[in-house]
Design an enzyme around this catalytic site. Structure first.
Site, short mmCIF file in Angstrom:
data_model
loop_
_atom_site.label_atom_id
_atom_site.label_comp_id
_atom_site.label_asym_id
_atom_site.label_seq_id
_atom_site.Cartn_x
_atom_site.Cartn_y
_atom_site.Cartn_z
N ARG A 120 -47.40 10.50 -99.96
CA ARG A 120 -46.32 9.52 -99.91
C ARG A 120 -46.43 8.59 -101.11
O ARG A 120 -46.84 7.43 -100.99
CB ARG A 120 -46.37 8.76 -98.58
N GLN A 125 -41.63 11.48 -103.75
CA GLN A 125 -40.56 11.15 -102.81
C GLN A 125 -39.53 12.25 -102.67
O GLN A 125 -39.06 12.54 -101.58
CB GLN A 125 -39.87 9.86 -103.27
N ASP A 128 -40.55 15.04 -100.16
CA ASP A 128 -41.04 14.60 -98.86
C ASP A 128 -40.13 15.10 -97.72
O ASP A 128 -39.14 14.46 -97.38
CB ASP A 128 -41.13 13.08 -98.84
N SER A 131 -39.66 12.68 -94.62
CA SER A 131 -38.66 11.63 -94.78
C SER A 131 -37.25 12.19 -94.66
O SER A 131 -36.38 11.58 -94.02
CB SER A 131 -38.84 10.92 -96.13
N TYR A 226 -47.39 4.51 -93.34
CA TYR A 226 -47.45 4.73 -91.90
C TYR A 226 -48.13 3.55 -91.22
O TYR A 226 -48.91 2.82 -91.83
CB TYR A 226 -48.25 6.00 -91.59
#
Length: 370
Positions: A120, A125, A128, A131, A226
């Site tokens: 992360r 990004q 991911d 996400s 997280y």
């Protein structure tokens, strides 16, 4: 090099690559083999794949002949054993939750990448998948709640009188939670949100929701955004605060998860019992233990008129856009390991290293503990 695209299990509607993504793969001088009917549930026919240059084959052919085998859900050990000796397997293998499969891959000298391990970081990004799928899940969860709730989400001024807006409580303000907040606000609900991370407060407020604050949360910058486990004193304050807000809520959507661990319990049985009849709880963490004490994976239960939906793979309910997003994540990652039409694994790259479960009989990602 042959890149194989697998058809997913019966209960999975997504596909790793839609035809538009396959076009990009073909431009990289890669031969693409697609398992028959792989995209049918995402409304992508075999003919559409063939029209852009992909080949359609049966499952055994795709698995046994591919140099890079890509799917979403894990495949069986028997199927892994039929892959080429140096072939690479890629999917959302749930390497942290499925130690038996991870151990099998290592012991059989396989090379495997598990996309939920993508670091992360800002650079990663665009790769991911967690996400991306959380965006789909957060959106769909609100629509599901609105469908089940026996009243309107927005405020209405009618000749028959005024209807007050529904009160929605979102537990967890990560990607899924923020999308749920935004969707519930667009539908006109009054939205409250809780997260142990103070960094989430500004995002929650920017979307027009009210932030439920519980002081004293422990945070860890190395956790990659997280939540982390909290001490017992904080957990009790948290449960008491949630209990108070839940008693007034029409809808609760829970999204809190900790990678590799059981989901934190946020909604206790006592809390469900004081909620209004007709209220709805959507538990997006049901498959990892559940944020609600009474939720069951992939089931809807009713307690004192409160419906509790234990959501599993909600992203599969929107297969077209979910597959499109998944494929884009894959393409961005594959740029790191495909060079001139061949596989080129550079474990000096932190994303490649962090996402790789194993290679040459050894675990690679630092998160794999066998």
């Amino acid at each position: 090099m042959i890149l194989g695209i697998l058809k997913e299990p019966q209960d999975e509607s997504r596909v790793a690559f839609l035809p538009e993504a396959v076009k990009t793969l073909l431009s990289w001088k890669v031969s693409v083999w697609v398992e028959k009917d792989a995209g049918s549930k995402a409304f992508a026919s075999d003919e559409l794949y063939q029209s852009i240059g992909a080949e359609i084959h049966n499952r055994n052919e795709v698995i046994s002949q591919s140099d890079l085998l890509i799917g979403i859900q894990p495949i069986s050990e028997v199927e892994i054993s039929s892959m080429k000796p140096r072939a690479v397997l890629m999917g959302q293998l749930n390497a942290l939750y499925n130690p038996e499969l991870t151990k099998y891959l290592i012991e059989n000298n396989r090379t495997a990448f598990s996309m939920e391990l993508v670091p992360r970081t800002t650079r990663a990004q665009a790769m991911d998948v967690l996400s991306s799928m959380a965006t789909v899940t957060g959106y769909k969860a609100v629509l599901m709640a609105a469908d089940l709730l026996p009243r309107f989400f927005p405020m209405f001024m009618t000749a028959a009188g005024s209807i007050t807006p529904s009160r929605v409580l979102i537990l967890g303000a990560g990607v899924a939670g923020l999308q749920a907040i935004a969707t519930a606000r667009r539908l006109g609900a009054s939205v409250f949100a809780f997260d142990v991370r103070q960094a989430a407060k500004e995002e929650v407020l920017s979307l027009g929701a009210k932030f439920v604050d519980v002081e004293g949360a422990k945070e860890d910058k190395s956790a990659g955004g997280y939540a982390v486990e909290q001490n017992e004193e904080f957990l009790q304050r948290q449960k008491d605060t949630i209990h108070e807000h839940a008693s007034k809520a029409d809808v609760i959507i829970t999204t809190a998860q900790i990678p590799g661990r059981k989901a934190p319990l946020l909604v206790e049985e006592r809390t469900v019992k004081v909620m209004k009849p007709g209220s709805v709880i959507i538990d997006l963490a049901a498959s990892s233990g559940g944020n609600c004490a009474l939720s069951q994976p992939d089931k809807t239960v009713e307690i004192n008129g409160v419906r509790i939906v234990g959501v599993g793979n909600l992203a599969a309910k929107m297969p077209q856009d979910a597959s499109k997003m998944y494929g884009k994540n894959y393409l961005n990652f594959l740029k790191l390991i495909i060079k001139d039409g061949n596989i080129n694994l550079n474990f000096e790259d932190d994303i490649v290293q962090g996402t790789c479960v194993c290679h040459d009989g050894k675990p690679v990602s630092s998160r794999i503990q066998i």
